[in-house]
Design a protein around this motif. Sequence first.
Motif, PDB file in Angstrom:
ATOM      1  N   ASN A  72      14.181 -33.497  -7.744  1.00  0.00           N
ATOM      2  CA  ASN A  72      13.830 -34.885  -7.447  1.00  0.00           C
ATOM      3  C   ASN A  72      14.821 -35.811  -8.138  1.00  0.00           C
ATOM      4  OD1 ASN A  72      12.593 -37.407  -7.119  1.00  0.00           O
ATOM      5  ND2 ASN A  72      10.552 -36.541  -7.105  1.00  0.00           N
ATOM      6  N   ASN A 117       9.699 -36.070 -12.352  1.00  0.00           N
ATOM      7  CA  ASN A 117       9.979 -36.840 -11.138  1.00  0.00           C
ATOM      8  C   ASN A 117      11.263 -37.636 -11.223  1.00  0.00           C
ATOM      9  OD1 ASN A 117       9.696 -39.392  -9.405  1.00  0.00           O
ATOM     10  ND2 ASN A 117       8.075 -38.085  -8.593  1.00  0.00           N
ATOM     11  N   ASP A 118      11.445 -38.357 -12.338  1.00  0.00           N
ATOM     12  CA  ASP A 118      12.649 -39.177 -12.460  1.00  0.00           C
ATOM     13  C   ASP A 118      13.049 -39.240 -13.925  1.00  0.00           C
ATOM     14  OD1 ASP A 118      14.750 -40.612 -11.464  1.00  0.00           O
ATOM     15  OD2 ASP A 118      13.522 -42.154 -10.510  1.00  0.00           O
ATOM     16  N   ASN A 173       6.402 -42.640 -12.223  1.00  0.00           N
ATOM     17  CA  ASN A 173       7.393 -42.260 -11.221  1.00  0.00           C
ATOM     18  C   ASN A 173       8.793 -42.709 -11.643  1.00  0.00           C
ATOM     19  OD1 ASN A 173       8.682 -41.751  -8.720  1.00  0.00           O
ATOM     20  ND2 ASN A 173       6.775 -42.063  -7.616  1.00  0.00           N
ATOM     21  N   ASP A 228       8.789 -46.840  -6.142  1.00  0.00           N
ATOM     22  CA  ASP A 228       9.089 -45.458  -6.558  1.00  0.00           C
ATOM     23  C   ASP A 228      10.290 -45.581  -7.510  1.00  0.00           C
ATOM     24  OD1 ASP A 228       9.901 -42.777  -6.711  1.00  0.00           O
ATOM     25  OD2 ASP A 228       9.372 -42.328  -4.651  1.00  0.00           O
TER      26      ASP A 228
HETATM   27 MG    MG Z   1      10.310 -40.802  -7.711  1.00  0.00          MG
END
Ligand code: MG
Length: 299
Positions: A72, A117-118, A173, A228
């Motif tokens: 990701n 995720n990030d 996120n 996001d």
């Molecule tokens: Mg993300």
Amino acid sequence: MDGFEILDSRFAAMILPNAPLEVLGDNFRWLEGPVWFADHQLLLFSDIPNNRIMRWTGAGISTFRTPAHFSNGQTRDRQGRLITCSHQTRCVIRTELDGRITVLADRFEGHRLNSPNDVIVKSDNSIWFTDPLYGINTDYEGGKQPSELPPRLYRLDEDGRLGIAADDFDGPNGLCFSPDETRLYVTESGEQFAAEPRRCIRLYEVADDGVMLRRGRDFYGISPGFADGIRCDEDGNIWSSAGDGVHCISPDGTLLGKIFVPSTVSNIAFGGRNFSRLFICGGQFLYAIYTNVRGAARP
Ligand code: MG
């Protein structure tokens, strides 16, 4: 003006009315994780459900890595090494300059992470990453697996110690620091299958020690859609993914304007020769548009 919405006069100087939204690539499934390599003038990005990391250069698009463990978010550290969040293997990895892979974090207090995720890197070399459940909730984006830890934001110090930076999330996120690193913005995109997920950009003040976060609060609620991935420009404005494109928000929380994109935007990255070209991951498409601002962090 076609393609833009100017809601505050400050935004007029930040865009280029004659710069089109360009489609750089299509036929992907769901794009995320854009990271710019200025030294090679290339962009890497994750095509999560296709289990691959792609590479864009001015000459075209090719596969950088597959299988990619449903990667990701990505960034680079201060030494230029690629840092990648891996859903399937539930870890944050670093690609060394010789190509070897080092696992930087995969457990906290003996329990497996969910699905990082990030990720971003601070100037003190600490690595900050979010760990929601999205990558282990479905086979499509990683693989259904049981969760062992609550969704959290973690900080990995240079000495390898992993600590909880914030835990007041349902689904942490995207994230970015303000240019002076006194603020950390983290998007809360909520519980995946909730009827009314909690969704907003949250703001934390970074304490003088550069480590602790304090006074977390809701900063801005993106609509339509939700935030996001986010990035700051060098003036501290926040550029956010949204349901109808990319929104630009001032540090005082005012929506300045929008760049409309015909598909839902998941994440963005500044790049290009002057770090003023905005690369946009939008569903099945990779887009780019030249702006009149420059990104804050130059990996
Ligand atoms: Mg993300």
